[in-house]
Design a protein around this motif. Structure first.
Motif, PDB file in Angstrom:
ATOM      1  N   ASP A  86       0.429  -1.027  -0.007  1.00 47.59           N
ATOM      2  CA  ASP A  86       0.118  -0.259   0.364  1.00 47.59           C
ATOM      3  C   ASP A  86       0.774   1.091  -0.368  1.00 47.59           C
ATOM      4  O   ASP A  86       1.864   1.092   0.157  1.00 47.59           O
ATOM      5  N   ILE A  87      -0.017   2.414   0.078  1.00 47.16           N
ATOM      6  CA  ILE A  87       1.117   3.441  -0.261  1.00 47.16           C
ATOM      7  C   ILE A  87       1.937   3.907   1.018  1.00 47.16           C
ATOM      8  O   ILE A  87       3.406   4.560   1.147  1.00 47.16           O
ATOM      9  N   GLY A  88       0.937   3.306   2.547  1.00 47.01           N
ATOM     10  CA  GLY A  88       1.606   3.372   3.446  1.00 47.01           C
ATOM     11  C   GLY A  88       3.625   2.705   3.282  1.00 47.01           C
ATOM     12  O   GLY A  88       4.470   3.645   4.059  1.00 47.01           O
ATOM     13  N   LYS A  89       3.146   1.534   3.183  1.00 45.79           N
ATOM     14  CA  LYS A  89       4.756   0.801   2.834  1.00 45.79           C
ATOM     15  C   LYS A  89       5.842   2.069   1.786  1.00 45.79           C
ATOM     16  O   LYS A  89       6.776   2.134   1.587  1.00 45.79           O
ATOM     17  N   HIS A  90       4.856   2.313   0.253  1.00 44.31           N
ATOM     18  CA  HIS A  90       6.194   2.808  -0.186  1.00 44.31           C
ATOM     19  C   HIS A  90       6.353   3.689  -0.227  1.00 44.31           C
ATOM     20  O   HIS A  90       7.448   4.463  -0.940  1.00 44.31           O
ATOM     21  N   PHE A  91       5.277   4.652   0.587  1.00 48.29           N
ATOM     22  CA  PHE A  91       5.514   6.382   0.764  1.00 48.29           C
ATOM     23  C   PHE A  91       5.361   6.949   2.662  1.00 48.29           C
ATOM     24  O   PHE A  91       4.420   6.860   2.393  1.00 48.29           O
ATOM     25  N   PRO A  92       6.216   6.186   3.338  1.00 48.07           N
ATOM     26  CA  PRO A  92       5.932   6.232   4.292  1.00 48.07           C
ATOM     27  C   PRO A  92       5.715   7.823   4.977  1.00 48.07           C
ATOM     28  O   PRO A  92       6.109   8.451   5.267  1.00 48.07           O
ATOM     29  N   ASP A  93       4.718   7.951   6.252  1.00 45.79           N
ATOM     30  CA  ASP A  93       4.197   8.950   6.711  1.00 45.79           C
ATOM     31  C   ASP A  93       5.431   9.665   7.542  1.00 45.79           C
ATOM     32  O   ASP A  93       5.644  10.693   8.221  1.00 45.79           O
ATOM     33  N   THR A  94       6.602   8.480   7.844  1.00 43.41           N
ATOM     34  CA  THR A  94       7.294   8.673   9.607  1.00 43.41           C
ATOM     35  C   THR A  94       8.713   9.416   7.886  1.00 43.41           C
ATOM     36  O   THR A  94      10.305   9.869   8.381  1.00 43.41           O
ATOM     37  N   ASP A  95       8.721   9.282   7.144  1.00 40.32           N
ATOM     38  CA  ASP A  95      10.043   9.782   5.638  1.00 40.32           C
ATOM     39  C   ASP A  95       9.802  11.220   5.376  1.00 40.32           C
ATOM     40  O   ASP A  95       9.039  11.627   5.143  1.00 40.32           O
ATOM     41  N   PRO A  96      10.822  11.959   6.563  1.00 39.09           N
ATOM     42  CA  PRO A  96      10.532  13.437   5.590  1.00 39.09           C
ATOM     43  C   PRO A  96      10.416  13.724   4.228  1.00 39.09           C
ATOM     44  O   PRO A  96      10.153  14.814   3.906  1.00 39.09           O
ATOM     45  N   LYS A  97      11.304  13.234   3.230  1.00 32.53           N
ATOM     46  CA  LYS A  97      11.288  13.578   1.963  1.00 32.53           C
ATOM     47  C   LYS A  97       9.703  13.137   1.312  1.00 32.53           C
ATOM     48  O   LYS A  97       9.799  13.752   0.454  1.00 32.53           O
ATOM     49  N   PHE A  98       8.903  12.534   2.271  1.00 26.90           N
ATOM     50  CA  PHE A  98       7.856  12.825   1.217  1.00 26.90           C
ATOM     51  C   PHE A  98       6.697  14.129   2.766  1.00 26.90           C
ATOM     52  O   PHE A  98       5.448  13.556   2.249  1.00 26.90           O
ATOM     53  N   SER A  99       6.947  14.993   3.012  1.00 25.19           N
ATOM     54  CA  SER A  99       6.089  16.290   3.699  1.00 25.19           C
ATOM     55  C   SER A  99       5.880  16.719   2.675  1.00 25.19           C
ATOM     56  O   SER A  99       6.728  17.630   2.434  1.00 25.19           O
ATOM     57  N   GLY A 100       4.585  17.416   2.508  1.00 25.45           N
ATOM     58  CA  GLY A 100       3.552  17.656   1.821  1.00 25.45           C
ATOM     59  C   GLY A 100       3.722  17.348   0.019  1.00 25.45           C
ATOM     60  O   GLY A 100       3.901  18.390  -0.180  1.00 25.45           O
ATOM     61  N   ALA A 101       4.217  15.939   0.508  1.00 25.29           N
ATOM     62  CA  ALA A 101       4.078  15.491  -0.923  1.00 25.29           C
ATOM     63  C   ALA A 101       2.766  15.879  -1.744  1.00 25.29           C
ATOM     64  O   ALA A 101       1.930  15.688  -1.367  1.00 25.29           O
ATOM     65  N   ASP A 102       3.442  16.242  -3.048  1.00 26.88           N
ATOM     66  CA  ASP A 102       2.609  16.004  -4.046  1.00 26.88           C
ATOM     67  C   ASP A 102       2.258  14.906  -4.656  1.00 26.88           C
ATOM     68  O   ASP A 102       3.409  13.983  -5.085  1.00 26.88           O
ATOM     69  N   SER A 103       0.877  14.205  -4.132  1.00 25.31           N
ATOM     70  CA  SER A 103       0.179  12.624  -4.160  1.00 25.31           C
ATOM     71  C   SER A 103      -0.534  12.437  -5.877  1.00 25.31           C
ATOM     72  O   SER A 103       0.564  11.804  -6.491  1.00 25.31           O
ATOM     73  N   SER A 104      -0.617  13.493  -7.130  1.00 22.95           N
ATOM     74  CA  SER A 104      -0.306  13.285  -7.972  1.00 22.95           C
ATOM     75  C   SER A 104       1.286  12.500  -8.620  1.00 22.95           C
ATOM     76  O   SER A 104       1.861  11.290  -9.348  1.00 22.95           O
ATOM     77  N   LEU A 105       2.824  13.181  -7.998  1.00 28.19           N
ATOM     78  CA  LEU A 105       3.387  12.805  -8.136  1.00 28.19           C
ATOM     79  C   LEU A 105       3.998  11.127  -7.540  1.00 28.19           C
ATOM     80  O   LEU A 105       4.327  10.127  -7.945  1.00 28.19           O
ATOM     81  N   LEU A 106       3.029  11.049  -6.595  1.00 27.95           N
ATOM     82  CA  LEU A 106       3.456   9.848  -5.582  1.00 27.95           C
ATOM     83  C   LEU A 106       2.519   8.398  -6.761  1.00 27.95           C
ATOM     84  O   LEU A 106       2.945   7.515  -7.275  1.00 27.95           O
TER      85      LEU A 106
END
Length: 158
Positions: free
Chosen positions: A58-78
């Motif tokens: 799931d997205i939590g596995k690939h883009f975890p909310d514990t990883d600062p690089k995804f802070s404010g991430a554009d979900s279109s890019l994800l």
């Protein structure tokens, strides 16, 4: 091989955030969705449905909310990255059907642009993408305007 996936996401509404749905900023009086990324519940549900159909987690596995690089991430890019993962694993998207549950704001004027944004992120013909919106007649947390939820069902093939 044909596979079906289902995705669901929900985020709380708070003041001081932009409301981003389907990759589109929607005016909502300074009230938006709370989350580590841009909190786009629609794109998150789409991504989870696709990842689930391919058994890629799931997205939590690939883009975890514990990883600062995804802070404010554009979900279109994800979502574009999820599309790449599917292609890399030999899958293509047949179609997807998503529903946003929100008491407000009215989303009908924004549906076509949301479909366009999903189409662009996944490099997929727009006629394979359905987005709908509904209220819950004032019931539950979405009806009380405490949050917004989204469901997505998809069909992929290899």
């Amino acid at each position: 091989m044909i596979r079906i996936g289902h995705g669901y996401d929900v985020h709380k509404l708070v003041s001081g955030r932009k409301l981003i749905l389907g990759g589109k900023e929607i005016e909502n009086g300074g009230i938006g969705l709370l989350g580590h990324s841009d909190a786009d519940v629609l794109l998150h549900a789409v991504a989870d449905s696709l990842l689930g159909a391919a058994a890629l987690g799931d997205i939590g596995k690939h883009f975890p909310d514990t990883d600062p690089k995804f802070s404010g991430a554009d979900s279109s890019l994800l979502l574009a990255e999820v599309g790449r993962m599917l292609r890399d694993n030999g899958y293509s998207v047949v179609n997807l059907d998503a529903t946003v549950l929100a008491q407000a704001p009215k989303l009908a004027p924004h549906i076509f642009e949301m479909r366009q944004n999903i189409s662009k992120a996944l490099s997929l013909d727009i006629d394979r993408i359905s987005v709908k919106a509904t209220t819950e007649e004032g019931l539950g947390f979405t009806g009380a305007k405490e949050g917004i939820a989204a469901h997505c069902v998809c069909l992929i093939e290899r």
